[in-house]
Enzyme design. Structure first.
Site, PDB file in Angstrom:
ATOM      1  N   CYS A 121      12.844  14.959  35.749  1.00 20.65           N
ATOM      2  CA  CYS A 121      13.468  16.039  36.510  1.00 20.65           C
ATOM      3  C   CYS A 121      14.968  15.885  36.341  1.00 20.65           C
ATOM      4  CB  CYS A 121      13.073  15.972  37.983  1.00 20.65           C
ATOM      5  SG  CYS A 121      11.283  15.950  38.186  1.00 20.65           S
TER       6      CYS A 121
ATOM      7  N   HIS B 273      11.646  23.309  44.390  1.00 23.14           N
ATOM      8  CA  HIS B 273      12.962  23.437  43.772  1.00 23.14           C
ATOM      9  C   HIS B 273      13.245  24.720  42.990  1.00 23.14           C
ATOM     10  CE1 HIS B 273      13.166  19.431  45.179  1.00 23.14           C
ATOM     11  NE2 HIS B 273      12.749  18.800  44.121  1.00 23.14           N
TER      12      HIS B 273
ATOM     13  N   CYS C 166      11.342   4.768  53.125  1.00 27.48           N
ATOM     14  CA  CYS C 166      11.105   5.510  51.882  1.00 27.48           C
ATOM     15  C   CYS C 166      10.700   4.487  50.812  1.00 27.48           C
ATOM     16  CB  CYS C 166      12.397   6.232  51.509  1.00 27.48           C
ATOM     17  SG  CYS C 166      12.298   7.134  49.979  1.00 27.48           S
TER      18      CYS C 166
ATOM     19  N   GLY D 149       9.764   7.010  41.351  1.00 26.25           N
ATOM     20  CA  GLY D 149       8.464   7.194  40.710  1.00 26.25           C
ATOM     21  C   GLY D 149       7.661   8.353  41.263  1.00 26.25           C
ATOM     22  N   GLU D 150       6.608   8.692  40.532  1.00 25.71           N
ATOM     23  CA  GLU D 150       5.721   9.791  40.909  1.00 25.71           C
ATOM     24  C   GLU D 150       4.422   9.169  41.452  1.00 25.71           C
ATOM     25  OE1 GLU D 150       5.436  13.207  41.341  1.00 25.71           O
ATOM     26  OE2 GLU D 150       3.508  12.402  41.960  1.00 25.71           O
TER      27      GLU D 150
ATOM     28  N   SER E 208       7.761  18.830  45.690  1.00 27.49           N
ATOM     29  CA  SER E 208       9.114  19.072  45.190  1.00 27.49           C
ATOM     30  C   SER E 208       9.071  20.387  44.424  1.00 27.49           C
ATOM     31  CB  SER E 208       9.537  17.930  44.261  1.00 27.49           C
ATOM     32  OG  SER E 208       9.630  16.746  45.003  1.00 27.49           O
TER      33      SER E 208
ATOM     34  N   CYS F   3      17.511  14.394  38.988  1.00 31.06           N
ATOM     35  CA  CYS F   3      17.126  13.151  39.665  1.00 31.06           C
ATOM     36  C   CYS F   3      17.603  11.926  38.882  1.00 31.06           C
ATOM     37  CB  CYS F   3      15.603  13.124  39.813  1.00 31.06           C
ATOM     38  SG  CYS F   3      14.978  11.572  40.480  1.00 31.06           S
TER      39      CYS F   3
ATOM     40  N   GLU G 134      13.669   0.251  44.398  1.00 32.33           N
ATOM     41  CA  GLU G 134      14.423   0.362  45.641  1.00 32.33           C
ATOM     42  C   GLU G 134      13.575   0.923  46.788  1.00 32.33           C
ATOM     43  OE1 GLU G 134      19.009   0.663  44.461  1.00 32.33           O
ATOM     44  OE2 GLU G 134      17.942   2.500  44.035  1.00 32.33           O
TER      45      GLU G 134
ATOM     46  N   CYS H 184      18.351  10.888  48.726  1.00 31.23           N
ATOM     47  CA  CYS H 184      17.298  11.441  47.866  1.00 31.23           C
ATOM     48  C   CYS H 184      17.755  11.575  46.430  1.00 31.23           C
ATOM     49  CB  CYS H 184      16.993  12.862  48.306  1.00 31.23           C
ATOM     50  SG  CYS H 184      15.707  12.978  49.463  1.00 31.23           S
TER      51      CYS H 184
ATOM     52  N   CYS I  88      10.320   6.273  36.163  1.00 29.73           N
ATOM     53  CA  CYS I  88       9.433   7.434  36.317  1.00 29.73           C
ATOM     54  C   CYS I  88       9.159   7.988  34.930  1.00 29.73           C
ATOM     55  CB  CYS I  88      10.113   8.501  37.187  1.00 29.73           C
ATOM     56  SG  CYS I  88       9.018   9.862  37.652  1.00 29.73           S
TER      57      CYS I  88
ATOM     58  N   ASN J  29      22.283  15.706  45.823  1.00 28.48           N
ATOM     59  CA  ASN J  29      23.082  14.479  45.878  1.00 28.48           C
ATOM     60  C   ASN J  29      23.500  14.096  44.469  1.00 28.48           C
ATOM     61  OD1 ASN J  29      22.900  13.831  48.728  1.00 28.48           O
ATOM     62  ND2 ASN J  29      20.711  13.566  48.331  1.00 28.48           N
TER      63      ASN J  29
ATOM     64  N   SER K 184       5.199  12.596  48.622  1.00 27.03           N
ATOM     65  CA  SER K 184       5.914  13.667  47.916  1.00 27.03           C
ATOM     66  C   SER K 184       5.561  13.628  46.435  1.00 27.03           C
ATOM     67  CB  SER K 184       7.426  13.463  48.090  1.00 27.03           C
ATOM     68  OG  SER K 184       8.134  14.384  47.297  1.00 27.03           O
TER      69      SER K 184
HETATM   70  N1  SAH Z   1       8.454  11.743  42.478  1.00 26.61           N
HETATM   71  C1  SAH Z   1       8.279  12.330  43.749  1.00 26.61           C
HETATM   72  C2  SAH Z   1       8.900  11.544  44.877  1.00 26.61           C
HETATM   73  C3  SAH Z   1      10.278  10.965  44.679  1.00 26.61           C
HETATM   74  S1  SAH Z   1      11.665  12.020  44.673  1.00 26.61           S
HETATM   75  C4  SAH Z   1       8.773  13.739  43.749  1.00 26.61           C
HETATM   76  O1  SAH Z   1       9.432  14.133  42.807  1.00 26.61           O
HETATM   77  O2  SAH Z   1       8.453  14.467  44.689  1.00 26.61           O
HETATM   78  C5  SAH Z   1      11.953  12.469  46.372  1.00 26.61           C
HETATM   79  C6  SAH Z   1      12.647  13.831  46.534  1.00 26.61           C
HETATM   80  O3  SAH Z   1      14.036  13.799  46.165  1.00 26.61           O
HETATM   81  C7  SAH Z   1      12.028  14.905  45.670  1.00 26.61           C
HETATM   82  O4  SAH Z   1      11.873  16.107  46.389  1.00 26.61           O
HETATM   83  C8  SAH Z   1      13.072  15.071  44.604  1.00 26.61           C
HETATM   84  O5  SAH Z   1      12.942  16.293  43.958  1.00 26.61           O
HETATM   85  C9  SAH Z   1      14.339  14.942  45.383  1.00 26.61           C
HETATM   86  N2  SAH Z   1      15.516  14.670  44.565  1.00 26.61           N
HETATM   87  C10 SAH Z   1      15.564  14.081  43.367  1.00 26.61           C
HETATM   88  N3  SAH Z   1      16.836  14.010  42.926  1.00 26.61           N
HETATM   89  C11 SAH Z   1      17.615  14.540  43.893  1.00 26.61           C
HETATM   90  C12 SAH Z   1      19.030  14.693  44.040  1.00 26.61           C
HETATM   91  N4  SAH Z   1      19.868  14.239  43.123  1.00 26.61           N
HETATM   92  N5  SAH Z   1      19.488  15.268  45.164  1.00 26.61           N
HETATM   93  C13 SAH Z   1      18.640  15.666  46.127  1.00 26.61           C
HETATM   94  N6  SAH Z   1      17.293  15.516  46.055  1.00 26.61           N
HETATM   95  C14 SAH Z   1      16.790  14.958  44.932  1.00 26.61           C
HETATM   96 FE1  SF4 Z   2      10.323  11.299  38.988  1.00 32.35          FE
HETATM   97 FE2  SF4 Z   2      10.338  12.530  41.410  1.00 32.35          FE
HETATM   98 FE3  SF4 Z   2      12.650  11.919  40.149  1.00 32.35          FE
HETATM   99 FE4  SF4 Z   2      11.079  13.855  39.202  1.00 32.35          FE
HETATM  100  S1  SF4 Z   2      12.140  13.848  41.194  1.00 32.35           S
HETATM  101  S2  SF4 Z   2      12.073  12.238  37.978  1.00 32.35           S
HETATM  102  S3  SF4 Z   2       9.050  13.037  39.639  1.00 32.35           S
HETATM  103  S4  SF4 Z   2      11.147  10.466  40.908  1.00 32.35           S
END
Ligand code: SAH
Ligand code: SF4
Length: 391
Positions: free
Chosen positions: A128, A236, A117, A180-181, A234, A131, A104, A354, A124, A311, A212
């Site tokens: 996390c 957190h 974005c 993805g990372e 990220s 996510c 996406e 996000c 991934c 979210n 990110s």
């Molecule tokens: N993999 C990378 C980039 C993609 S995630 C990373 O983890 O940084 C983009 C951002 O969205 C990251 O900061 C992630 O921690 C945050 N994120 C993931 N799940 C989320 C959620 N459910 N609500 C709000 N932010 C979230």
């Molecule tokens: Fe992968 Fe980023 Fe989601 Fe963590 S927050 S699972 S690194 S996409």
């Protein structure tokens, strides 16, 4: 110029896709047809400045060469499997690639500009807990063509060809914050971003690109040295115990190493600060004690915060912090001199915010995994409740 429908590469396509080739590789591909290096400059201009998707459009090349190119090459974009526009104008595309895999891409508009974005992987490897993408297994890395192609599709959609001047672009910024990372696919991401940054093509500059990462420490330095883009981490959580629960990668690269990588990030300065993203999870990382621990953790790093209300997604074990808790948390950071805006969620109605991105390839054990996570999260909650009581 409005590009035509373009070529959609399929698994049976044997011709080389010119999109995604580095400048040197493009020159090499043309050299195989007996062409001099300056041809690469012309073709580059057509593909990345004009947005051409068809060799017949490349009118300053001879008819003969255009015919030869048609036989050997394509200018390929991903296919749009689905496009949705939110009530707040956020637009999301489900892109389909030649092998049928999907990822996406989201455009988040402001008044007269906005950020695309972009995804770096299908799924991934990381898990996390908050996510949605993390519940999907890694299917594969995206290629440079697929990464650049996502931005090109967005430009097609908004008619932004030929490349407009910087001030006149709606699609002004890029955030590598999709699925993805990106630092686990660094080579392809780097090739793609170098193509995107080149002045004589798409021309989105490094100051308008933010990558990110969840904290892949060994690649962070390379990202700054080779690409010089803005870095977002990220974060957190302010301590290893909490962070390891919600971001298992923390066990591999704990906060001490991550913070050192941030201190060493090439180009980080007060003018170009690192962004710490912080997702607000109710009862888990959102207390005043967490905020104070955070301030201590980052005190010698030129940085700002981005507080992201969690979210939710179907089946998540977490809840978003209360608005009052988020405000109080932000206030503590502001009072300590940090910029700490609370991000307004965008595109929630189309699951484009996000952490909500996910395609349909599920990890089989997601349900069991979440059961375990909930237990671990409870332990972390208790730990912080005890800490709070002693502050
Ligand atoms: N993999 C990378 C980039 C993609 S995630 C990373 O983890 O940084 C983009 C951002 O969205 C990251 O900061 C992630 O921690 C945050 N994120 C993931 N799940 C989320 C959620 N459910 N609500 C709000 N932010 C979230
Ligand atoms: Fe992968 Fe980023 Fe989601 Fe963590 S927050 S699972 S690194 S996409």
């Amino acid at each position: 110029m409005t590009p035509d429908s373009g070529h959609q590469p399929t698994a049976t396509e044997t011709r080389t896709n010119l999109v995604g080739l580095s400048r040197a590789d493009l020159a090499a591909a043309l050299a195989e047809l007996g062409e001099k290096p300056f041809r690469a400059k012309q073709v580059w201009h057509w593909i990345y400045h004009r947005g051409a998707t068809d060799f017949t459009a490349m009118t300053d090349l001879s008819k003969d060469l255009r015919g030869k190119m048609e036989n050997h090459f394509v200018v390929g974009r991903p296919t749009i499997a689905r496009e949705q526009t939110s009530t707040d104008r956020t637009r999301k595309w489900l892109m389909q690639f030649a092998d049928g895999q999907k990822a996406e891409t989201v455009f988040i508009p402001e008044d007269d500009r906005g950020a695309v974005c972009v995804s770096s992987q299908v799924g991934c490897t990381l898990t996390c807990r908050f996510c949605h993408t993390g519940t999907q297994r890694l299917v594969r890395n995206l290629t440079p063509a697929e990464i650049v192609g996502q931005f090109m599709i967005a430009r097609d959609s908004y008619g932004e060809w030929p490349t407009p001047t910087d001030e006149r672009r709606m699609l002004s910024n890029i955030v590598m914050m999709g699925m993805g990372e990106p630092l686990y696919n660094f080579d392809n991401v780097a090739t793609a971003l170098k193509i995107i940054m080149a002045d004589d093509g798409i021309a989105v500059g490094k100051r308008r690109i933010t990558l990110s990462t969840s904290g892949v420490v060994p690649e962070i330095h390379r990202c700054g040295a080779e690409l010089g883009v803005n870095l977002a981490i990220s974060l957190h959580a302010p301590d290893d115990d909490t962070r390891s629960v919600i971001m298992p990668i923390n066990k591999k690269y704990p906060l001490k190493e991550l913070m050192q990588a941030c201190r060493d990030y090439p180009g980080a300065s007060n003018a170009r600060r690192i962004t710490f993203e912080y997702v607000m999870l109710k009862g888990l990382n959102d207390s005043a004690a967490h905020a104070r621990a955070l301030i201590k953790l980052v005190k010698d790093i030129p940085c700002k915060f981005n507080l992201i209300p969690f979210n939710p997604w179907p089946g998540t074990p977490y809840e978003c912090s209360d608005a009052a808790a988020i405000d109080a948390f932000a206030q503590i950071l502001w009072d300590a001199g940090f910029t700490a805006p609370i991000r307004t969620p965008r595109g929630r109605d189309i699951l484009a915010a996000c952490g909500q991105l996910k395609t349909d390839s599920e990890k089989l054990s997601a349900k069991e995994q979440r059961g375990r996570d909930a237990a671990e999260a409870e332990t972390a909650k208790q730990m912080w409740a005890e800490k709070e009581a002693t502050v």
